[in-house]
Every structure is written in C-alpha cells, then in structure tokens.
Design a protein around this motif. Structure first.
Motif, PDB file in Angstrom:
ATOM      1  N   GLU A  28       0.856  -1.182   0.000  1.00  0.00           N
ATOM      2  CA  GLU A  28       0.000   0.000   0.000  1.00  0.00           C
ATOM      3  C   GLU A  28       0.889   1.227   0.000  1.00  0.00           C
ATOM      4  OE1 GLU A  28      -3.087   0.350  -0.454  1.00  0.00           O
ATOM      5  OE2 GLU A  28      -4.087  -1.455   0.266  1.00  0.00           O
ATOM      6  N   TRP A  29       0.309   2.336  -0.424  1.00  0.00           N
ATOM      7  CA  TRP A  29       1.023   3.604  -0.476  1.00  0.00           C
ATOM      8  C   TRP A  29       0.557   4.531   0.634  1.00  0.00           C
ATOM      9  CZ3 TRP A  29       5.140   4.069  -3.486  1.00  0.00           C
ATOM     10  CH2 TRP A  29       5.260   3.190  -4.565  1.00  0.00           C
ATOM     11  N   HIS A  30       1.512   5.133   1.330  1.00  0.00           N
ATOM     12  CA  HIS A  30       1.254   6.166   2.331  1.00  0.00           C
ATOM     13  C   HIS A  30       1.531   7.510   1.661  1.00  0.00           C
ATOM     14  CE1 HIS A  30       1.270   8.171   6.235  1.00  0.00           C
ATOM     15  NE2 HIS A  30       2.350   8.811   5.807  1.00  0.00           N
ATOM     16  N   TRP A  31       0.517   8.378   1.639  1.00  0.00           N
ATOM     17  CA  TRP A  31       0.703   9.696   1.042  1.00  0.00           C
ATOM     18  C   TRP A  31       1.457  10.599   2.007  1.00  0.00           C
ATOM     19  CZ3 TRP A  31      -4.109  11.740  -2.007  1.00  0.00           C
ATOM     20  CH2 TRP A  31      -4.441  10.832  -3.010  1.00  0.00           C
ATOM     21  N   LYS A  32       2.543  11.182   1.528  1.00  0.00           N
ATOM     22  CA  LYS A  32       3.362  12.071   2.342  1.00  0.00           C
ATOM     23  C   LYS A  32       2.947  13.531   2.167  1.00  0.00           C
ATOM     24  CE  LYS A  32       7.239  10.714   3.628  1.00  0.00           C
ATOM     25  NZ  LYS A  32       7.491  10.267   4.988  1.00  0.00           N
ATOM     26  N   LYS A  35      -1.859  15.769  -1.872  1.00  0.00           N
ATOM     27  CA  LYS A  35      -2.335  15.323  -3.189  1.00  0.00           C
ATOM     28  C   LYS A  35      -1.767  13.974  -3.624  1.00  0.00           C
ATOM     29  CE  LYS A  35      -3.573  19.790  -4.683  1.00  0.00           C
ATOM     30  NZ  LYS A  35      -4.425  20.358  -5.637  1.00  0.00           N
ATOM     31  N   GLY A  36      -0.923  13.360  -2.816  1.00  0.00           N
ATOM     32  CA  GLY A  36      -0.369  12.060  -3.148  1.00  0.00           C
ATOM     33  C   GLY A  36       0.731  12.094  -4.191  1.00  0.00           C
ATOM     34  N   LYS A  37       1.357  13.240  -4.363  1.00  0.00           N
ATOM     35  CA  LYS A  37       2.460  13.330  -5.335  1.00  0.00           C
ATOM     36  C   LYS A  37       3.748  12.744  -4.771  1.00  0.00           C
ATOM     37  CE  LYS A  37       0.440  17.079  -7.824  1.00  0.00           C
ATOM     38  NZ  LYS A  37       0.651  17.887  -8.944  1.00  0.00           N
ATOM     39  N   VAL A  38       3.849  12.744  -3.451  1.00  0.00           N
ATOM     40  CA  VAL A  38       4.986  12.130  -2.774  1.00  0.00           C
ATOM     41  C   VAL A  38       4.420  10.982  -1.942  1.00  0.00           C
ATOM     42  CG1 VAL A  38       6.888  12.462  -1.164  1.00  0.00           C
ATOM     43  CG2 VAL A  38       6.179  14.346  -2.665  1.00  0.00           C
ATOM     44  N   LYS A  39       4.846   9.759  -2.271  1.00  0.00           N
ATOM     45  CA  LYS A  39       4.306   8.577  -1.602  1.00  0.00           C
ATOM     46  C   LYS A  39       5.439   7.712  -1.069  1.00  0.00           C
ATOM     47  CE  LYS A  39       0.520   8.294  -4.895  1.00  0.00           C
ATOM     48  NZ  LYS A  39      -0.093   7.487  -5.936  1.00  0.00           N
ATOM     49  N   GLU A  40       5.093   6.926  -0.073  1.00  0.00           N
ATOM     50  CA  GLU A  40       6.030   5.968   0.497  1.00  0.00           C
ATOM     51  C   GLU A  40       5.369   4.591   0.441  1.00  0.00           C
ATOM     52  OE1 GLU A  40       8.983   6.206   4.251  1.00  0.00           O
ATOM     53  OE2 GLU A  40       6.904   6.722   4.648  1.00  0.00           O
ATOM     54  N   LYS A  41       6.073   3.623  -0.119  1.00  0.00           N
ATOM     55  CA  LYS A  41       5.540   2.274  -0.291  1.00  0.00           C
ATOM     56  C   LYS A  41       5.751   1.453   0.978  1.00  0.00           C
ATOM     57  CE  LYS A  41       6.145  -1.567  -3.540  1.00  0.00           C
ATOM     58  NZ  LYS A  41       6.932  -1.975  -4.714  1.00  0.00           N
ATOM     59  N   MET A  83      -3.621   0.278   9.309  1.00  0.00           N
ATOM     60  CA  MET A  83      -3.869   0.678   7.923  1.00  0.00           C
ATOM     61  C   MET A  83      -4.408   2.102   7.798  1.00  0.00           C
ATOM     62  SD  MET A  83      -2.524  -1.603   6.270  1.00  0.00           S
ATOM     63  CE  MET A  83      -2.935  -0.875   4.699  1.00  0.00           C
ATOM     64  N   LYS A  84      -4.998   2.655   8.845  1.00  0.00           N
ATOM     65  CA  LYS A  84      -5.400   4.075   8.805  1.00  0.00           C
ATOM     66  C   LYS A  84      -4.176   4.955   8.628  1.00  0.00           C
ATOM     67  CE  LYS A  84      -9.646   3.868  11.438  1.00  0.00           C
ATOM     68  NZ  LYS A  84     -10.306   4.135  12.719  1.00  0.00           N
ATOM     69  N   TYR A  85      -3.071   4.563   9.240  1.00  0.00           N
ATOM     70  CA  TYR A  85      -1.826   5.322   9.061  1.00  0.00           C
ATOM     71  C   TYR A  85      -1.244   5.079   7.670  1.00  0.00           C
ATOM     72  CZ  TYR A  85       2.951   6.792   9.148  1.00  0.00           C
ATOM     73  OH  TYR A  85       4.131   7.388   8.805  1.00  0.00           O
ATOM     74  N   VAL A  86      -1.122   3.820   7.275  1.00  0.00           N
ATOM     75  CA  VAL A  86      -0.472   3.501   5.998  1.00  0.00           C
ATOM     76  C   VAL A  86      -1.302   4.009   4.817  1.00  0.00           C
ATOM     77  CG1 VAL A  86       0.336   1.646   4.486  1.00  0.00           C
ATOM     78  CG2 VAL A  86       0.727   1.497   6.948  1.00  0.00           C
TER      79      VAL A  86
END
Length: 128
Positions: A28-32, A35-41, A83-86
């Motif tokens: 899953e992707w965590h939005w940093k 707008k989700g342009k920077v994500k952490e897998k 998963m609320k965090y991730v």
C-alpha cells in the motif's frame, strides 16, 4: 467496497462466487503530501505467514474474441489502526479473512455483510 457490493450492477453475477485470494504480503502507499504526489511504499505482512483476502470471481466472455475470461476482485472495508496510518488517503484495507472464518466466507449462505469489519489481528507494516 464490501458495504456497497450488493448495490453495484458490476457485482450482481458474482455475489455467490466467493473465493479466497492467497497472499504472503501486499503493498500500500502512504501519502506524504495532501495530493499524493509524494508517496512511500509499505509492505504489509500478517502475523500468519500465509493469509487470505475475501474475493469474488466471475467468468465473462470477451465480446471481440469469444474467449472466456476468468476474473476476480478483492473486497475492501474500513481500515484498522495500522492501515489508517499507511493507507491514509482513503483509510481502506482489503478484507483479510481469519483462518477460522475461511469456510464461512466460502459458504454463500453466510451474509457478505458479516465480513464488513477491519481485520484485528497483528499486521506488520514496513517501508520498502
């Protein structure tokens, strides 16, 4: 979304076609940013080495070739605390079926809505 699966025309022919999707992990992707342009897998593992997701399957026909297509979908529910965090932009997670509930999931006499709850066993999430 398990909450609306019985309202969607696209699932009308699949509601009795339940399956288990076997996995050892998922991503899953965590939005940093907003707008989700920077994500952490993140890789998500369960406390069991192998676990299953709630799925629905269907057989369809490709209208151009007549070929039979086997398709499936994974159902989601509200996220648990991990998963609320991730998965922070939609706060959803796949439905993970507890081992003791796998037969019940496959039994079409059991209501699908009985599985519309976040998985409460230990999930382990780490960045990749």
């Amino acid at each position: 979304r398990i909450e609306t699966v019985d309202e969607k025309a696209s699932f009308k022919n699949s509601l009795d076609n339940r399956c288990l999707i076997i996995a050892t992990a998922y991503y899953e992707w965590h939005w940093k940013d907003e707008k989700g342009k920077v994500k952490e897998k993140y890789q998500i593992n369960c406390d069991d080495e192998i676990f299953t997701f709630a799925g629905l399957y269907n057989l369809g026909t490709n209208p151009e070739t007549g070929e039979t297509l086997n398709t499936f979908t994974m159902l989601t529910t509200d996220a648990n605390e991990v998963m609320k965090y991730v998965h922070n932009h939609k706060k959803r997670m796949p439905i993970i079926i507890n081992r003791n509930d796998e037969k019940a999931w496959l039994d079409k006499s059991t209501k699908i809505s009985d599985f519309a709850f976040p998985y409460q066993a230990k999930l382990i999430a780490f960045t990749k």
